[in-house]
Design a protein around this motif. Structure first.
Motif: not given
Length: 124
Positions: A7-12, A14-15, A18, A47
């Motif tokens: 996975y990439s971009g999970l920081n954007d 919420s839990k 995710q 994104k």
């Protein structure tokens, strides 16, 4: 057969978002991996676009195997990204599965199997 999801971009997200993303991906990915019958890796890039205090999700998928690479990407259009994360993930995974089936020609049309000529002439 080893299959993994990156996975990439999970920081954007919420839990909760995710968890939703990962659970849907883990449910759908084995179906696609079974079509390939080989080791595969799924790269998920998500994104998040904020428009008018709402989130719009664009999901890009890349499926890599030893022989083929399949890509599926949403653009920020009415047809592409979606306001609902679950709906967007389902659309992306269904599109990827259809692309794999199309390229590998897995589903043969049932009307091609049995032609009218075979019925009348009786040749196999």
């Amino acid at each position: 057969m080893v299959s993994k999801i990156n996975y990439s971009g999970l920081n954007d997200l919420s839990k909760d978002e995710q968890f939703t993303l990962k659970s849907i991906m883990e449910k759908h990915f084995p179906k696609v991996a079974r079509l390939l019958n080989e080791d595969s890796e799924l790269l998920v890039y998500i994104k998040v676009l904020k428009k008018e205090s709402r989130k719009r999700f664009n999901i890009n998928l890349t499926l890599r195997s030893s022989k083929n690479t399949f890509k599926q990407s949403n653009k920020d259009t009415e047809k592409g990204g979606d306001w609902d994360l679950a709906k967007s993930v389902h659309k992306s995974m269904d599109a990827l599965e259809n692309e794999v089936q199309h390229k590998l020609k897995i589903k043969e049309k049932s009307w091609k199997k049995f032609s009218l000529k075979r019925l009348f002439i009786g040749k196999p």
